[in-house]
Design a protein around this motif. Sequence first.
Motif, PDB file in Angstrom:
ATOM      1  N   GLY A  11       0.794  -1.221   0.000  1.00  0.00           N
ATOM      2  CA  GLY A  11       0.000   0.000   0.000  1.00  0.00           C
ATOM      3  C   GLY A  11       0.826   1.271   0.000  1.00  0.00           C
ATOM      4  O   GLY A  11       2.023   1.272   0.320  1.00  0.00           O
ATOM      5  N   PRO A  12       0.188   2.395  -0.328  1.00  0.00           N
ATOM      6  CA  PRO A  12       0.904   3.657  -0.534  1.00  0.00           C
ATOM      7  C   PRO A  12       1.579   4.215   0.698  1.00  0.00           C
ATOM      8  O   PRO A  12       2.525   4.987   0.587  1.00  0.00           O
ATOM      9  N   GLY A  13       1.114   3.826   1.881  1.00  0.00           N
ATOM     10  CA  GLY A  13       1.731   4.342   3.106  1.00  0.00           C
ATOM     11  C   GLY A  13       2.794   3.449   3.698  1.00  0.00           C
ATOM     12  O   GLY A  13       3.360   3.769   4.749  1.00  0.00           O
ATOM     13  N   THR A  14       3.084   2.333   3.048  1.00  0.00           N
ATOM     14  CA  THR A  14       4.010   1.353   3.607  1.00  0.00           C
ATOM     15  C   THR A  14       5.389   1.509   2.993  1.00  0.00           C
ATOM     16  O   THR A  14       5.537   1.562   1.776  1.00  0.00           O
ATOM     17  N   ASP A  15       6.390   1.589   3.861  1.00  0.00           N
ATOM     18  CA  ASP A  15       7.776   1.639   3.428  1.00  0.00           C
ATOM     19  C   ASP A  15       8.615   0.968   4.519  1.00  0.00           C
ATOM     20  O   ASP A  15       8.075   0.558   5.561  1.00  0.00           O
ATOM     21  N   PRO A  16       9.922   0.820   4.322  1.00  0.00           N
ATOM     22  CA  PRO A  16      10.719   0.129   5.349  1.00  0.00           C
ATOM     23  C   PRO A  16      10.617   0.756   6.733  1.00  0.00           C
ATOM     24  O   PRO A  16      10.574   0.030   7.740  1.00  0.00           O
ATOM     25  N   GLY A  17      10.562   2.094   6.797  1.00  0.00           N
ATOM     26  CA  GLY A  17      10.443   2.732   8.098  1.00  0.00           C
ATOM     27  C   GLY A  17       9.145   2.384   8.806  1.00  0.00           C
ATOM     28  O   GLY A  17       9.131   2.138  10.020  1.00  0.00           O
ATOM     29  N   HIS A 252      -8.763  -3.018   6.766  1.00  0.00           N
ATOM     30  CA  HIS A 252     -10.153  -3.248   6.385  1.00  0.00           C
ATOM     31  C   HIS A 252     -10.424  -3.077   4.898  1.00  0.00           C
ATOM     32  O   HIS A 252     -11.578  -2.932   4.495  1.00  0.00           O
ATOM     33  N   GLY A 253      -9.370  -3.098   4.076  1.00  0.00           N
ATOM     34  CA  GLY A 253      -9.587  -3.167   2.639  1.00  0.00           C
ATOM     35  C   GLY A 253      -9.373  -1.892   1.864  1.00  0.00           C
ATOM     36  O   GLY A 253      -9.379  -1.924   0.629  1.00  0.00           O
ATOM     37  N   ASP A 254      -9.182  -0.760   2.544  1.00  0.00           N
ATOM     38  CA  ASP A 254      -8.932   0.505   1.859  1.00  0.00           C
ATOM     39  C   ASP A 254      -7.437   0.799   1.911  1.00  0.00           C
ATOM     40  O   ASP A 254      -6.892   1.058   2.989  1.00  0.00           O
ATOM     41  N   PRO A 255      -6.732   0.775   0.770  1.00  0.00           N
ATOM     42  CA  PRO A 255      -5.286   1.006   0.791  1.00  0.00           C
ATOM     43  C   PRO A 255      -4.871   2.327   1.427  1.00  0.00           C
ATOM     44  O   PRO A 255      -3.744   2.441   1.930  1.00  0.00           O
ATOM     45  N   GLU A 256      -5.765   3.328   1.433  1.00  0.00           N
ATOM     46  CA  GLU A 256      -5.425   4.603   2.060  1.00  0.00           C
ATOM     47  C   GLU A 256      -5.194   4.457   3.561  1.00  0.00           C
ATOM     48  O   GLU A 256      -4.544   5.292   4.189  1.00  0.00           O
ATOM     49  N   GLU A 257      -5.736   3.381   4.143  1.00  0.00           N
ATOM     50  CA  GLU A 257      -5.504   3.126   5.572  1.00  0.00           C
ATOM     51  C   GLU A 257      -4.025   2.994   5.883  1.00  0.00           C
ATOM     52  O   GLU A 257      -3.589   3.285   7.005  1.00  0.00           O
ATOM     53  N   THR A 258      -3.244   2.522   4.906  1.00  0.00           N
ATOM     54  CA  THR A 258      -1.825   2.306   5.171  1.00  0.00           C
ATOM     55  C   THR A 258      -1.080   3.618   5.398  1.00  0.00           C
ATOM     56  O   THR A 258       0.040   3.611   5.914  1.00  0.00           O
ATOM     57  N   ARG A 259      -1.682   4.735   5.015  1.00  0.00           N
ATOM     58  CA  ARG A 259      -1.076   6.047   5.291  1.00  0.00           C
ATOM     59  C   ARG A 259      -1.313   6.486   6.734  1.00  0.00           C
ATOM     60  O   ARG A 259      -0.719   7.467   7.186  1.00  0.00           O
ATOM     61  N   ARG A 260      -2.188   5.779   7.446  1.00  0.00           N
ATOM     62  CA  ARG A 260      -2.557   6.166   8.817  1.00  0.00           C
ATOM     63  C   ARG A 260      -2.327   5.002   9.778  1.00  0.00           C
ATOM     64  O   ARG A 260      -3.270   4.556  10.457  1.00  0.00           O
ATOM     65  N   PRO A 261      -1.114   4.501   9.882  1.00  0.00           N
ATOM     66  CA  PRO A 261      -0.898   3.325  10.741  1.00  0.00           C
ATOM     67  C   PRO A 261      -1.168   3.589  12.217  1.00  0.00           C
ATOM     68  O   PRO A 261      -1.477   2.658  12.968  1.00  0.00           O
ATOM     69  N   ARG A 262      -1.080   4.843  12.635  1.00  0.00           N
ATOM     70  CA  ARG A 262      -1.288   5.131  14.057  1.00  0.00           C
ATOM     71  C   ARG A 262      -2.711   4.805  14.500  1.00  0.00           C
ATOM     72  O   ARG A 262      -2.943   4.506  15.677  1.00  0.00           O
ATOM     73  N   THR A 263      -3.660   4.863  13.580  1.00  0.00           N
ATOM     74  CA  THR A 263      -5.029   4.464  13.925  1.00  0.00           C
ATOM     75  C   THR A 263      -5.064   2.994  14.326  1.00  0.00           C
ATOM     76  O   THR A 263      -5.687   2.614  15.333  1.00  0.00           O
ATOM     77  N   ALA A 264      -4.391   2.166  13.545  1.00  0.00           N
ATOM     78  CA  ALA A 264      -4.318   0.740  13.879  1.00  0.00           C
ATOM     79  C   ALA A 264      -3.526   0.521  15.154  1.00  0.00           C
ATOM     80  O   ALA A 264      -3.900  -0.313  15.989  1.00  0.00           O
ATOM     81  N   TRP A 265      -2.436   1.256  15.324  1.00  0.00           N
ATOM     82  CA  TRP A 265      -1.618   1.078  16.521  1.00  0.00           C
ATOM     83  C   TRP A 265      -2.404   1.441  17.783  1.00  0.00           C
ATOM     84  O   TRP A 265      -2.234   0.811  18.827  1.00  0.00           O
ATOM     85  N   GLN A 266      -3.268   2.445  17.682  1.00  0.00           N
ATOM     86  CA  GLN A 266      -4.074   2.818  18.844  1.00  0.00           C
ATOM     87  C   GLN A 266      -5.062   1.706  19.192  1.00  0.00           C
ATOM     88  O   GLN A 266      -5.266   1.386  20.373  1.00  0.00           O
ATOM     89  N   ALA A 267      -5.683   1.119  18.167  1.00  0.00           N
ATOM     90  CA  ALA A 267      -6.600   0.002  18.422  1.00  0.00           C
ATOM     91  C   ALA A 267      -5.870  -1.175  19.049  1.00  0.00           C
ATOM     92  O   ALA A 267      -6.381  -1.817  19.993  1.00  0.00           O
ATOM     93  N   LEU A 268      -4.679  -1.461  18.561  1.00  0.00           N
ATOM     94  CA  LEU A 268      -3.889  -2.554  19.134  1.00  0.00           C
ATOM     95  C   LEU A 268      -3.486  -2.240  20.569  1.00  0.00           C
ATOM     96  O   LEU A 268      -3.490  -3.135  21.433  1.00  0.00           O
TER      97      LEU A 268
END
Length: 279
Positions: A11-17, A252-268
Motif C-alpha cells: 500500500g501507498p503508506g508502507t515503506d521500510p520505516g 479493512h480493505g482501503d489502501p489509504e488506511e496504510t497512510r494512517r498506521p497510528r489508527t491501527a496502533w491505537q486500536a492494538l
Amino acid sequence: MQLGVNVPNFGPGTDPGVLREWARTSEGLGFDLLMLSDHVTITPDVAVRYPEPFYEPFTTLSWLAGLTTDLRLGTSVLILPYRHPLLTARLAANLSRLSGGRFVLGVGVGWARQEFDALGVPFAARGRLTDEYLGVLRDAWRPETPGAGMGTGGHAAPTPVWVGGHSEAAIRRAVRFGDAWHPLRLPLPLMRSILAEHSLPGFSPRIALRITEAPVDDPERPAGVGTVEQVLDDLDQLRLLGADTVVLDPYHGDPEETRRPRTAWQALTTVATHWKDRS
C-alpha cells in the motif's frame, strides 16, 4: 492464549520505516506474533485491495527477524501454489533457522485468478497443488530424507504450518497436513460450529480488529468487530474454544488506511492494555 498482529506489507503508506515501526510497536505492546500476507505479481484484481509497493514476505520477515528479539514471525497466508514447493521448503527452513525458530508458515490456496494466469499456474488446480505441495514440504523437512537439509549445518527444525480456509477441502487439508487450522476473519458462531464438527490439530484464527463506539448487533458480525467489550469477549470465547494464538487484523480493505498506521496502533494498544488486565 497468545495474540498476534497481521501487518499490511503493501500500500501507498508502507515503506521500510513504517514496517520497522509496526514490528517495534507490536513487540513493545507485548504481542507474540507478527504476520504478513503474500502476492507475487500485483495484477488488477489484487491491486484493488493490496496495491504496490508490496513487500515480499520471506525477504521482509528475514529483515524483521534481525530487528526483533522475541516476536514470532509468519505468513498469513503464503499462497502455496505460486512457488515450487522445494523452494518454499528452503525459504521457510532458512527463515526459521535465521530467526532462532520463530517462523510460522501460514498457507492458503489463493483467490486471484489474474495473478494465477500471470504466473502460469492453473487456477482450477490450486487446491490439488496445495495438497501436493504440503506433502512435499513435509517430506523435505523429514530428517531422514536424503538431500533434504535446508541449510548449512544439517536439517531444519520443524516449522509450524497453519492451514487457512474454511471449506470442507480446507478443513481436510488442515487435518492432514497442518499443525493448526488458521481461518481468516470469520464470525464466531461459524468457527464454533466447524470446531464442533471436526477434530482439528490446533486452532489459530486471524480475526478482524475494528473497535466501534456502539455495539454491533449484526448476527454475521466478524469476530473482532465491535466495542472494546465485544472484542475482548470474542477473545475470551476463542480461548475457550482452544485457540493457541489469535491474530488481529486491523486492515479493512482501503489502501489509504496504510497512510494512517497510528489508527491501527491505537486500536492494538487498547486491546493489549485491556487484555493484560483481563488475563
